[in-house]
Design a protein around this motif. Structure first.
Motif, PDB file in Angstrom:
ATOM      1  N   PRO A  21      10.628  -3.257 -11.565  1.00  0.00           N
ATOM      2  CA  PRO A  21       9.768  -4.434 -11.576  1.00  0.00           C
ATOM      3  C   PRO A  21       8.944  -4.512 -12.860  1.00  0.00           C
ATOM      4  CG  PRO A  21       9.654  -3.340  -9.477  1.00  0.00           C
ATOM      5  CD  PRO A  21      10.467  -2.464 -10.365  1.00  0.00           C
ATOM      6  N   SER A  50      -1.633  -3.691   0.163  1.00  0.00           N
ATOM      7  CA  SER A  50      -1.993  -2.591  -0.736  1.00  0.00           C
ATOM      8  C   SER A  50      -3.176  -2.973  -1.616  1.00  0.00           C
ATOM      9  CB  SER A  50      -0.781  -2.221  -1.593  1.00  0.00           C
ATOM     10  OG  SER A  50      -1.116  -1.232  -2.524  1.00  0.00           O
ATOM     11  N   MET A  51      -3.097  -4.148  -2.224  1.00  0.00           N
ATOM     12  CA  MET A  51      -4.192  -4.587  -3.090  1.00  0.00           C
ATOM     13  C   MET A  51      -5.444  -4.864  -2.280  1.00  0.00           C
ATOM     14  SD  MET A  51      -1.786  -7.023  -5.358  1.00  0.00           S
ATOM     15  CE  MET A  51      -3.014  -7.981  -6.216  1.00  0.00           C
ATOM     16  N   HIS A  65      -2.005   3.453   6.307  1.00  0.00           N
ATOM     17  CA  HIS A  65      -1.846   4.495   5.290  1.00  0.00           C
ATOM     18  C   HIS A  65      -1.634   5.857   5.954  1.00  0.00           C
ATOM     19  CE1 HIS A  65      -2.206   3.731   1.020  1.00  0.00           C
ATOM     20  NE2 HIS A  65      -3.020   2.744   1.249  1.00  0.00           N
ATOM     21  N   TRP A 100       6.882 -10.480 -10.537  1.00  0.00           N
ATOM     22  CA  TRP A 100       7.150  -9.821  -9.268  1.00  0.00           C
ATOM     23  C   TRP A 100       7.040 -10.849  -8.178  1.00  0.00           C
ATOM     24  CZ3 TRP A 100       2.427  -9.803 -11.561  1.00  0.00           C
ATOM     25  CH2 TRP A 100       1.348 -10.168 -10.780  1.00  0.00           C
ATOM     26  N   ARG A 116      -7.488  -1.742  -1.535  1.00  0.00           N
ATOM     27  CA  ARG A 116      -8.346  -1.320  -2.654  1.00  0.00           C
ATOM     28  C   ARG A 116      -9.566  -2.231  -2.774  1.00  0.00           C
ATOM     29  NH1 ARG A 116      -6.426   0.982  -8.309  1.00  0.00           N
ATOM     30  NH2 ARG A 116      -6.463   2.768  -6.917  1.00  0.00           N
TER      31      ARG A 116
HETATM   32  C1  HEM Z   1       0.859  -6.848 -10.046  1.00  0.00           C
HETATM   33  C2  HEM Z   1       1.436  -5.773  -9.648  1.00  0.00           C
HETATM   34  C3  HEM Z   1       0.763  -4.646  -8.929  1.00  0.00           C
HETATM   35  C4  HEM Z   1      -0.517  -4.523  -8.493  1.00  0.00           C
HETATM   36  C5  HEM Z   1      -1.666  -5.512  -8.613  1.00  0.00           C
HETATM   37  C6  HEM Z   1      -0.597  -3.212  -7.857  1.00  0.00           C
HETATM   38  C7  HEM Z   1      -1.758  -2.715  -7.274  1.00  0.00           C
HETATM   39  C8  HEM Z   1      -1.842  -1.471  -6.679  1.00  0.00           C
HETATM   40  C9  HEM Z   1      -3.013  -0.943  -6.054  1.00  0.00           C
HETATM   41  C10 HEM Z   1      -4.344  -1.678  -5.943  1.00  0.00           C
HETATM   42  C11 HEM Z   1      -2.719   0.295  -5.576  1.00  0.00           C
HETATM   43  C12 HEM Z   1      -3.646   1.270  -4.850  1.00  0.00           C
HETATM   44  C13 HEM Z   1      -3.804   0.911  -3.413  1.00  0.00           C
HETATM   45  C14 HEM Z   1      -2.867   1.593  -2.480  1.00  0.00           C
HETATM   46  O1  HEM Z   1      -2.437   2.726  -2.739  1.00  0.00           O
HETATM   47  O2  HEM Z   1      -2.618   1.031  -1.402  1.00  0.00           O
HETATM   48  C15 HEM Z   1      -1.329   0.560  -5.891  1.00  0.00           C
HETATM   49  C16 HEM Z   1      -0.663   1.706  -5.571  1.00  0.00           C
HETATM   50  C17 HEM Z   1       0.652   1.947  -5.901  1.00  0.00           C
HETATM   51  N1  HEM Z   1       1.510   1.111  -6.591  1.00  0.00           N
HETATM   52 FE1  HEM Z   1       1.069  -0.713  -7.264  1.00  0.00          FE
HETATM   53  N2  HEM Z   1       0.602  -2.593  -7.940  1.00  0.00           N
HETATM   54  C18 HEM Z   1       1.476  -3.426  -8.583  1.00  0.00           C
HETATM   55  C19 HEM Z   1       2.787  -3.204  -8.892  1.00  0.00           C
HETATM   56  C20 HEM Z   1       3.444  -2.020  -8.617  1.00  0.00           C
HETATM   57  C21 HEM Z   1       4.807  -1.771  -8.978  1.00  0.00           C
HETATM   58  C22 HEM Z   1       5.680  -2.748  -9.722  1.00  0.00           C
HETATM   59  C23 HEM Z   1       5.108  -0.523  -8.528  1.00  0.00           C
HETATM   60  C24 HEM Z   1       6.360   0.301  -8.590  1.00  0.00           C
HETATM   61  C25 HEM Z   1       7.434  -0.016  -9.235  1.00  0.00           C
HETATM   62  C26 HEM Z   1       3.935   0.006  -7.895  1.00  0.00           C
HETATM   63  C27 HEM Z   1       3.833   1.247  -7.319  1.00  0.00           C
HETATM   64  C28 HEM Z   1       2.724   1.745  -6.701  1.00  0.00           C
HETATM   65  C29 HEM Z   1       2.647   3.056  -6.050  1.00  0.00           C
HETATM   66  C30 HEM Z   1       3.757   4.085  -5.957  1.00  0.00           C
HETATM   67  C31 HEM Z   1       1.337   3.168  -5.552  1.00  0.00           C
HETATM   68  C32 HEM Z   1       0.773   4.338  -4.766  1.00  0.00           C
HETATM   69  C33 HEM Z   1       0.073   5.289  -5.651  1.00  0.00           C
HETATM   70  C34 HEM Z   1      -0.662   6.349  -4.866  1.00  0.00           C
HETATM   71  O3  HEM Z   1      -0.506   6.442  -3.647  1.00  0.00           O
HETATM   72  O4  HEM Z   1      -1.419   7.089  -5.497  1.00  0.00           O
HETATM   73  N3  HEM Z   1       2.939  -0.932  -7.965  1.00  0.00           N
HETATM   74  N4  HEM Z   1      -0.827  -0.526  -6.580  1.00  0.00           N
END
Ligand code: HEM
Ligand code: HEM
Lengths: 134, 126
Positions: free
Chosen positions: A13, A27-28, A92, A18, A31
């Motif tokens: 991605p 997820s967002m 979670h 996206w 946070r």
């Molecule tokens: C606009 C795009 C994105 C936004 C705004 C975003 C935002 C976030 C936020 C706020 C979190 C932390 C909250 C949580 O763990 O529930 C998170 C975690 C994560 N995101 Fe994203 N994300 C985006 C795109 C992506 C993409 C494209 C991927 C993977 C290809 C990705 C992979 C992950 C992973 C693996 C975590 C977990 C990390 C952890 O548990 O420490 N995210 N993202």
């Protein structure tokens, strides 16, 4: 990325391209809600406790603001924020045990967090409005 | 898995000297928050009135004061860890150092004030 070989394989991605899915929104939201409580609700909670410990006048000021229309609006807002963070937080914890990664089930649980937070907020405030007289 | 020893792997300590400890405490305090926050909401909704006298009478009981103290510890600890992750993701360099310091001061000052308020009420001084 310049010079990258063109291949029919899917790219991972891209930052700006996206598809909005409910899982990403949850997820967002997790946070945003967690940090909003840390910086907002916590201050109001401390105001309430310290006012109660200070005395009736300080507490009356808190109560007059809290039961005004703006105070109630903020109260309902943070109630939803809390229940939403609680619901996605429980999700979670479930996922931490390795469950709920099946796509359909994962999507359903993400969606359920929003339903649950709205239902709980409405129920809580219905009880408050009918029993507290404001 | 890298070339570390078995014991090192069990302890989860890499070069950062801190493995899953942060992650685990975020989960432990999440469960604490779940129980204690629901207790707080139920208790407040069940109080006949939320005026000063009712709230102080309620918080004077050990069965209310003790969970309230635990709630302050659990919630402040939990969001201390949570906001740290936010700062690590979005702030860099000097801004991150200042942000972390501000977070620590906010958490310690806030928790101390909250604990003091509960104790003042519980020990009959308010
Ligand atoms: C606009 C795009 C994105 C936004 C705004 C975003 C935002 C976030 C936020 C706020 C979190 C932390 C909250 C949580 O763990 O529930 C998170 C975690 C994560 N995101 Fe994203 N994300 C985006 C795109 C992506 C993409 C494209 C991927 C993977 C290809 C990705 C992979 C992950 C992973 C693996 C975590 C977990 C990390 C952890 O548990 O420490 N995210 N993202
Ligand atoms: C029902 C109670 C709660 C539960 C079950 C819960 C659960 C969780 C979990 C599991 C995480 C880790 C998410 C991850 O690893 O990406 C988390 C993060 C967080 N929580 Fe909570 N929580 C609760 C209450 C609270 C409260 C009351 C606050 C604030 C006062 C709060 C603030 C935060 C913050 C700031 C984060 C970091 C979010 C991020 O930036 O990714 N939580 N919560």
């Amino acid at each position: 990325m310049a010079g990258r070989p063109i291949s029919p394989r899917p790219l991972s991605p891209h930052m700006t391209i996206w598809k909005w899915r409910v899982h990403a929104v949850v997820s967002m939201t997790h946070r945003i809600t967690g940090n909003a409580m840390a910086m907002g609700a916590v201050v109001l909670f401390l105001w309430w406790l310290i006012a109660a410990a200070t005395g009736p006048e300080a507490y009356a000021l808190f109560l007059s603001v809290a039961t005004g229309w703006f105070g109630i609006l903020v109260g309902i807002g943070f109630t939803w924020v809390f229940y939403q963070h609680m619901a996605s937080g429980i999700r979670h914890l479930v996922m931490d045990t390795g469950q709920n990664f099946d796509l359909a089930a994962n999507r359903a649980s993400a969606f359920t967090t929003f339903i649950a937070s709205v239902v709980l907020t409405v129920a809580t405030w219905a009880i408050i409005f009918t029993t507290k007289g404001f | 898995m890298g070339a570390g020893t078995e014991l090192g792997r069990v302890r989860g300590l890499g070069s950062a000297k801190d493995g899953v400890h942060h992650w685990w405490l975020q989960r432990v305090t999440a469960v604490g928050n779940l129980v204690l926050m629901l207790w707080l909401i139920f208790s407040l909704v069940r109080l006949p009135s939320l005026d000063h006298a009712s709230v102080v009478l309620w918080l004077r009981q050990p069965v209310a004061a003790v969970p309230m103290l635990l709630l302050i510890v659990s919630v402040f600890w939990h969001f201390r860890l949570g906001v740290q992750v936010l700062l690590e993701d979005y702030s860099h360099g000097a801004a991150r150092v200042i942000g972390m310091l501000a977070l620590n001061f906010y958490v310690l000052a806030g928790a101390a004030a909250g604990v003091f308020a509960v104790l003042k009420i519980a020990l009959g001084a308010a």
